[in-house]
Every structure is written in C-alpha cells, then in structure tokens.
Design a protein around this motif. Structure first.
Motif, PDB file in Angstrom:
ATOM      1  N   ALA A 123      41.051  55.979  68.829  1.00 12.41           N
ATOM      2  CA  ALA A 123      41.696  54.655  68.843  1.00 12.41           C
ATOM      3  C   ALA A 123      42.794  54.589  69.895  1.00 12.41           C
ATOM      4  O   ALA A 123      42.889  53.617  70.658  1.00 12.41           O
ATOM      5  CB  ALA A 123      42.234  54.317  67.460  1.00 12.41           C
ATOM      6  N   GLU A 124      43.642  55.618  69.964  1.00 11.68           N
ATOM      7  CA  GLU A 124      44.762  55.602  70.923  1.00 11.68           C
ATOM      8  C   GLU A 124      44.295  55.731  72.373  1.00 11.68           C
ATOM      9  O   GLU A 124      45.008  55.344  73.297  1.00 11.68           O
ATOM     10  CB  GLU A 124      45.790  56.685  70.580  1.00 11.68           C
ATOM     11  N   PHE A 152      41.901  54.046  73.713  1.00 14.15           N
ATOM     12  CA  PHE A 152      41.579  52.723  74.250  1.00 14.15           C
ATOM     13  C   PHE A 152      42.765  52.138  75.018  1.00 14.15           C
ATOM     14  O   PHE A 152      42.588  51.368  75.961  1.00 14.15           O
ATOM     15  CB  PHE A 152      41.111  51.772  73.145  1.00 14.15           C
ATOM     16  N   GLU A 153      43.967  52.511  74.635  1.00 11.29           N
ATOM     17  CA  GLU A 153      45.143  52.065  75.380  1.00 11.29           C
ATOM     18  C   GLU A 153      45.141  52.667  76.782  1.00 11.29           C
ATOM     19  O   GLU A 153      45.441  51.997  77.764  1.00 11.29           O
ATOM     20  CB  GLU A 153      46.417  52.456  74.622  1.00 11.29           C
ATOM     21  N   ILE A 164      35.049  54.310  64.969  1.00  5.85           N
ATOM     22  CA  ILE A 164      36.378  53.821  64.613  1.00  5.85           C
ATOM     23  C   ILE A 164      36.212  52.524  63.828  1.00  5.85           C
ATOM     24  O   ILE A 164      35.538  51.598  64.293  1.00  5.85           O
ATOM     25  CB  ILE A 164      37.228  53.555  65.875  1.00  5.85           C
ATOM     26  N   ASN A 203      36.849  48.987  62.670  1.00  5.70           N
ATOM     27  CA  ASN A 203      37.404  47.812  63.360  1.00  5.70           C
ATOM     28  C   ASN A 203      37.638  48.063  64.856  1.00  5.70           C
ATOM     29  O   ASN A 203      38.612  47.584  65.422  1.00  5.70           O
ATOM     30  CB  ASN A 203      38.698  47.343  62.692  1.00  5.70           C
ATOM     31  N   GLU A 204      36.724  48.796  65.483  1.00  6.12           N
ATOM     32  CA  GLU A 204      36.873  49.071  66.909  1.00  6.12           C
ATOM     33  C   GLU A 204      37.012  47.782  67.720  1.00  6.12           C
ATOM     34  O   GLU A 204      37.796  47.715  68.662  1.00  6.12           O
ATOM     35  CB  GLU A 204      35.698  49.893  67.433  1.00  6.12           C
ATOM     36  N   LYS A 256      38.457  45.080  66.943  1.00  7.35           N
ATOM     37  CA  LYS A 256      39.840  44.600  66.849  1.00  7.35           C
ATOM     38  C   LYS A 256      40.774  45.464  67.695  1.00  7.35           C
ATOM     39  O   LYS A 256      41.652  44.942  68.393  1.00  7.35           O
ATOM     40  CB  LYS A 256      40.303  44.576  65.394  1.00  7.35           C
ATOM     41  N   VAL A 257      40.591  46.770  67.649  1.00  9.10           N
ATOM     42  CA  VAL A 257      41.410  47.679  68.459  1.00  9.10           C
ATOM     43  C   VAL A 257      41.299  47.296  69.932  1.00  9.10           C
ATOM     44  O   VAL A 257      42.295  47.178  70.641  1.00  9.10           O
ATOM     45  CB  VAL A 257      40.978  49.152  68.247  1.00  9.10           C
ATOM     46  N   ASP A 297      42.569  43.529  70.676  1.00  6.50           N
ATOM     47  CA  ASP A 297      44.031  43.448  70.575  1.00  6.50           C
ATOM     48  C   ASP A 297      44.708  43.964  71.839  1.00  6.50           C
ATOM     49  O   ASP A 297      45.844  43.594  72.137  1.00  6.50           O
ATOM     50  CB  ASP A 297      44.553  44.233  69.363  1.00  6.50           C
ATOM     51  N   LEU A 298      44.002  44.800  72.604  1.00  7.02           N
ATOM     52  CA  LEU A 298      44.532  45.302  73.877  1.00  7.02           C
ATOM     53  C   LEU A 298      44.191  44.367  75.036  1.00  7.02           C
ATOM     54  O   LEU A 298      44.516  44.653  76.184  1.00  7.02           O
ATOM     55  CB  LEU A 298      43.981  46.704  74.158  1.00  7.02           C
ATOM     56  N   TYR A 318      34.872  42.910  74.130  1.00  8.17           N
ATOM     57  CA  TYR A 318      34.134  43.938  73.407  1.00  8.17           C
ATOM     58  C   TYR A 318      32.714  43.469  73.130  1.00  8.17           C
ATOM     59  O   TYR A 318      32.504  42.359  72.642  1.00  8.17           O
ATOM     60  CB  TYR A 318      34.844  44.231  72.080  1.00  8.17           C
TER      61      TYR A 318
END
Length: 149
Positions: free
Chosen positions: A22-23, A25-26, A48, A50-51, A53-54, A57-58, A62
């Motif tokens: 998840a981290e 993706f940032e 992951i 809710n990928e 959304k992750v 949100d960035l 998707y």
C-alpha cells in the motif's frame, strides 16, 4: 522502485511489477505515474483491500482487469491491449500478484504494439516463472486471431 516486487521498467511511460505494498503506491505516484492497471484477482494472497481507493486517493486512475491465473483468456489480453493503447501518453504502472500475468501480456504488447526486437525485451521474469501451457499459447497468439475475439 527496485524494492517493489519483481519491478521491470518497460520504457519511460510503462513499468510493471508484482503486487506493490500500500505504501509503495505513494512512491509510484511520486515518480509521475498517472494510471495503475491491476491484472490480479481481488482475492490474490497478497492483494490489498480497497486497492482502488488507495490508488485513487493518491490522484491516479485505476483499472482492474482480473485475469484468472489458471485460465487466462484471449478476451483478457484483448481488453488489456486496448486499455493500454487507449491510455496513450499517460504514465502507466501495470501489476498483478507476482508480475507473471503482466509479463506474458507485456510480451504480446512488445511484439505487436511496440514492435520491440525480441532481443530487447526484458524476459528476466521468465528466469523465475515457467509459463504453463495456457500462458504459452496466449503468448503465441496471432494478432489477427486476437481481434476476432
């Protein structure tokens, strides 16, 4: 980027990998990627929750094209190729669980869309994964046959 599972840079606009954490993706977003395409099933062992959304949100777009690893279909490949082509000049990150599905699909993309000479295609993933017969057949597809699907 090299810390992401089975990372491969295709060119300036496309990179591939196994499932990012998840981290990570940032980090992907920080590198200017605008779109993430996920070819893994939603219930893959390293998926992951809710990928979508992750990623969104960035600020990235998707796309989820779930490909059954045991039974890849020509229609999956066709949807992937059409999606990647439609994204044009966007910077795209493509992943699945381990970068196996993606590498098979990218091989066809290299062959027919980018027209990359065989010796210039990064085939390193095949050092750790030997494609099963359904994947081998999919990678041998003739483009004309693909677009009959």
């Amino acid at each position: 980027m090299e810390t992401i599972l089975n990372y491969i840079k295709i060119n300036e606009l496309i990179s591939t990998s196994g499932q990012p954490k998840a981290e990570q993706f940032e980090l992907i977003q920080d590198q200017g990627f605008e779109v993430v395409i996920n070819l893994a099933l939603y219930n893959a062992s390293n998926a992951i929750e809710n990928e979508n959304k992750v990623v969104t949100d960035l600020g990235m777009s998707y796309f989820h094209i779930p490909v059954n690893f045991e039974n890849p279909k020509l229609s999956d490949l066709k949807l992937f190729l059409n999606t990647l082509q439609a994204l044009g000049g966007n910077k795209v990150w493509v992943h699945c669980a381990k970068n196996y599905r993606v590498s098979a699909f990218m091989y066809v993309y290299h062959k027919y869309i980018l027209r990359t000479p065989f010796e210039q295609i990064d085939l390193s993933i095949f050092d750790i994964w030997s494609p099963s017969l359904p994947w081998q057949e999919l990678m041998k597809v003739n483009l004309e046959d693909l677009y009959k699907v």
